[in-house]
Design a protein around this motif. Structure first.
Motif, PDB file in Angstrom:
ATOM      1  N   MET A   1      64.650 -15.385 -22.003  1.00  0.00           N
ATOM      2  CA  MET A   1      64.060 -15.429 -23.340  1.00  0.00           C
ATOM      3  C   MET A   1      64.932 -16.215 -24.317  1.00  0.00           C
ATOM      4  N   GLU A   2      66.269 -16.044 -24.190  1.00  0.00           N
ATOM      5  CA  GLU A   2      67.189 -16.720 -25.107  1.00  0.00           C
ATOM      6  C   GLU A   2      67.070 -18.240 -25.060  1.00  0.00           C
ATOM      7  N   PRO A   3      66.957 -18.876 -23.849  1.00  0.00           N
ATOM      8  CA  PRO A   3      66.781 -20.336 -23.829  1.00  0.00           C
ATOM      9  C   PRO A   3      65.532 -20.803 -24.558  1.00  0.00           C
ATOM     10  N   ILE A   4      64.438 -20.051 -24.434  1.00  0.00           N
ATOM     11  CA  ILE A   4      63.198 -20.416 -25.129  1.00  0.00           C
ATOM     12  C   ILE A   4      63.397 -20.327 -26.637  1.00  0.00           C
ATOM     13  N   ILE A   5      64.054 -19.255 -27.080  1.00  0.00           N
ATOM     14  CA  ILE A   5      64.337 -19.117 -28.511  1.00  0.00           C
ATOM     15  C   ILE A   5      65.234 -20.260 -28.985  1.00  0.00           C
ATOM     16  N   GLY A   6      66.196 -20.644 -28.137  1.00  0.00           N
ATOM     17  CA  GLY A   6      67.077 -21.754 -28.487  1.00  0.00           C
ATOM     18  C   GLY A   6      66.323 -23.051 -28.690  1.00  0.00           C
ATOM     19  N   MET A 305      74.628 -21.914 -20.496  1.00  0.00           N
ATOM     20  CA  MET A 305      73.446 -21.718 -19.658  1.00  0.00           C
ATOM     21  C   MET A 305      73.821 -21.618 -18.183  1.00  0.00           C
ATOM     22  N   VAL A 306      74.796 -22.419 -17.751  1.00  0.00           N
ATOM     23  CA  VAL A 306      75.241 -22.334 -16.355  1.00  0.00           C
ATOM     24  C   VAL A 306      75.889 -20.983 -16.087  1.00  0.00           C
ATOM     25  N   ALA A 307      76.726 -20.520 -17.022  1.00  0.00           N
ATOM     26  CA  ALA A 307      77.386 -19.228 -16.854  1.00  0.00           C
ATOM     27  C   ALA A 307      76.383 -18.083 -16.792  1.00  0.00           C
ATOM     28  N   GLU A 308      75.269 -18.246 -17.505  1.00  0.00           N
ATOM     29  CA  GLU A 308      74.234 -17.202 -17.523  1.00  0.00           C
ATOM     30  C   GLU A 308      73.143 -17.447 -16.475  1.00  0.00           C
ATOM     31  N   SER A 309      73.344 -18.450 -15.607  1.00  0.00           N
ATOM     32  CA  SER A 309      72.421 -18.767 -14.498  1.00  0.00           C
ATOM     33  C   SER A 309      71.022 -19.132 -14.981  1.00  0.00           C
ATOM     34  N   VAL A 310      70.931 -19.775 -16.138  1.00  0.00           N
ATOM     35  CA  VAL A 310      69.616 -20.163 -16.667  1.00  0.00           C
ATOM     36  C   VAL A 310      68.924 -21.203 -15.782  1.00  0.00           C
ATOM     37  N   PRO A 311      69.619 -22.285 -15.339  1.00  0.00           N
ATOM     38  CA  PRO A 311      68.926 -23.248 -14.451  1.00  0.00           C
ATOM     39  C   PRO A 311      68.428 -22.598 -13.167  1.00  0.00           C
ATOM     40  N   PRO A 354      69.477 -31.692 -17.759  1.00  0.00           N
ATOM     41  CA  PRO A 354      70.350 -30.849 -16.918  1.00  0.00           C
ATOM     42  C   PRO A 354      69.734 -29.494 -16.584  1.00  0.00           C
ATOM     43  N   LEU A 355      68.883 -29.004 -17.478  1.00  0.00           N
ATOM     44  CA  LEU A 355      68.236 -27.713 -17.240  1.00  0.00           C
ATOM     45  C   LEU A 355      67.357 -27.759 -15.997  1.00  0.00           C
ATOM     46  N   PHE A 356      66.737 -28.927 -15.750  1.00  0.00           N
ATOM     47  CA  PHE A 356      65.829 -29.076 -14.615  1.00  0.00           C
ATOM     48  C   PHE A 356      66.516 -29.617 -13.364  1.00  0.00           C
ATOM     49  N   MET A 357      67.794 -29.979 -13.459  1.00  0.00           N
ATOM     50  CA  MET A 357      68.456 -30.605 -12.322  1.00  0.00           C
ATOM     51  C   MET A 357      68.452 -29.700 -11.089  1.00  0.00           C
ATOM     52  N   SER A 358      68.762 -28.420 -11.274  1.00  0.00           N
ATOM     53  CA  SER A 358      68.780 -27.485 -10.153  1.00  0.00           C
ATOM     54  C   SER A 358      67.403 -27.382  -9.503  1.00  0.00           C
TER      55      SER A 358
END
Length: 441
Positions: A1-6, A305-311, A354-358
């Motif tokens: 949810m946090e990435p969407i809010i960001g 985002m990487v630390a929080e495993s968002v990708p 970078p968000l979509f790279m994974s």
């Protein structure tokens, strides 16, 4: 949810007129609060991310673009392109496209192409019967060739943020750029017939000869413009030849571009003065400062985002909807275009890509291929409402209302830019053939 809010915070801040760099700072502040991040460690990671030799190419290529404009190099290139197609009814439109391509091969930015080429070519196009709305739309799309044709500021940012080879990314977008150039020229050939014919009929009704057949004077003018353009035309040959010939890194090639721009501007064309050199240095410094701030904030956002495993969470979410590679690519394409409508090319490159790279790697898409897809999406997004920053700029220079330019811009996107993006997406060899041929990937 946090990435969407960001992302929502970023878009809202930009809509409210907050500078892009500080909009990113606002998103970073939200993420630091939401994820309770250690700011000391985060700042160290951000500065380490900027500690890259390849990143030195960024300010140098930006400076080279400004020096080209103030040193008279851009005007000689445009005069050469215009003279080379004189005698063809749709030649001026094709000259605009080709000028954008050659200009992009040196400066690497779309905004510089819009400013330089638009101020010189829009009025002659209007004098030949081209509607200003159409010319502005064509200028907006063709100026984005500066993103596809190396050296490209956008690809440098993509390479730095995703840790991919800049040289390979440069080679990967040459094929898409050639397809886009051909598509724009063919579309202009078809679309311009109607209003050029109307213009010629109006001229005949007034008893004026609108013939554009080459005369001896025009042939002499072509020879003269060609000779004057030789130093300018040598620049992309030297820069790109140095990179792919193995004689120079992108950073060294950027240094060569600056040196050649100063030398040609001062001693060959003699348009560059100490005053214009100072103004170019100032403008390049302001542009570089903005991009570096955006890059710093985006690197720190990326680390969170990487630390929080968002990708990884995004990859799991999309693959839970479908595991079909074609469907995944279409979803990513649609999202990149949508985000490109409300964000500038730098924002899309340093945050969304970078968000979509994974996800792309898990779907079997080559990272260099993905770089080409992102670059093609920027061409569409930068000219699509509601933001459409490049189209707005082109309309301002072309003295056309944005409302009148939307329809021709959307037709150019639908008939040319979108098919190019789909070809690049589903035919990987369009992007990967040249990097493998040059042995840089």
């Amino acid at each position: 949810m946090e990435p969407i809010i960001g992302i929502i915070i970023l878009v809202l801040l930009m809509i409210f007129g907050i500078p892009v760099a500080w909009s990113f700072a606002g998103v970073l502040a939200y993420f630091v609060w939401a994820y309770d991040t250690n700011t000391s460690t985060l700042l160290l990671q951000g500065f380490r991310g900027l500690n890259s030799v390849i990143l030195l190419a960024l300010p140098l290529f930006i400076l080279a673009g400004y020096l080209m404009e103030s040193g008279g190099i851009a005007r000689r290139l445009i005069n050469f392109m215009e003279a080379s197609v004189r005698g063809k009814k749709s030649g001026l439109g094709a000259a605009m496209v080709m000028s954008s391509a050659v200009f992009g091969a040196i400066s690497g930015t779309a905004t510089a192409a819009v400013a330089s080429i638009g101020t010189i070519m829009i009025d002659p196009l209007a004098a030949r019967g081209y509607p200003r709305a159409y010319s502005s739309s064509l200028l907006g799309i063709s100026s984005l060739l500066g993103i596809l044709i190396p050296p490209s500021i956008t690809l440098i940012l993509f390479g730095v943020i995703t840790r991919q080879s800049i040289t390979a990314l440069f080679a990967a977008t040459i094929g898409p750029a050639i397809i886009l150039i051909v598509g724009l020229i063919i579309y202009n050939q078809i679309a311009s017939r109607k209003f050029i014919q109307k213009f010629e009929e109006e001229q005949l009704a007034l008893g004026q000869d609108s013939s554009i057949e080459k005369t001896q004077a025009e042939i002499d003018g072509f020879v003269k413009s060609t000779l004057k353009a030789i130093p300018a035309l040598m620049m992309p040959i030297v820069i790109l030849g140095g990179i792919y010939g193995g004689f120079a890194t992108p950073t060294e090639a950027a240094s060569i571009a600056v040196f050649l721009s100063i030398f040609i501007g001062f001693f060959v064309y003699k348009n560059l003065t100490l005053k214009t050199l100072y103004q170019s240095l100032l403008s390049a410094g302001e542009t570089t400062g903005t991009i570096i701030l955006i890059l710093l904030f985006s690197i720190m956002i990326g680390r969170i985002m990487v630390a929080e495993s968002v990708p990884q969470d995004l990859t799991v979410f999309v693959t839970s909807l479908t595991d079909n590679k074609i469907a995944i690519l279409l979803i990513v394409n649609a999202f990149l275009i949508f985000v490109g409508m409300i964000m500038d090319d730098v924002s899309v490159t340093v945050v969304i890509a970078p968000l979509f790279m994974s996800l792309m790697v898990s779907a079997g898409v080559d990272p260099i291929h993905f770089g080409s897809i992102v670059a093609c999406s920027v061409v569409i997004g930068a000219n699509s409402p509601p933001m459409a920053p490049i189209l707005y700029m082109a309309c301002k220079i072309g003295k056309a209302s944005i409302h009148s330019a939307i329809a021709p811009a959307l037709r150019l996107i639908f008939y040319v830019a979108l098919p190019v993006m789909l070809i690049v997406t589903f035919v990987p060899q369009v992007s990967l053939f040249l990097p493998k041929l040059f042995g840089v990937y």
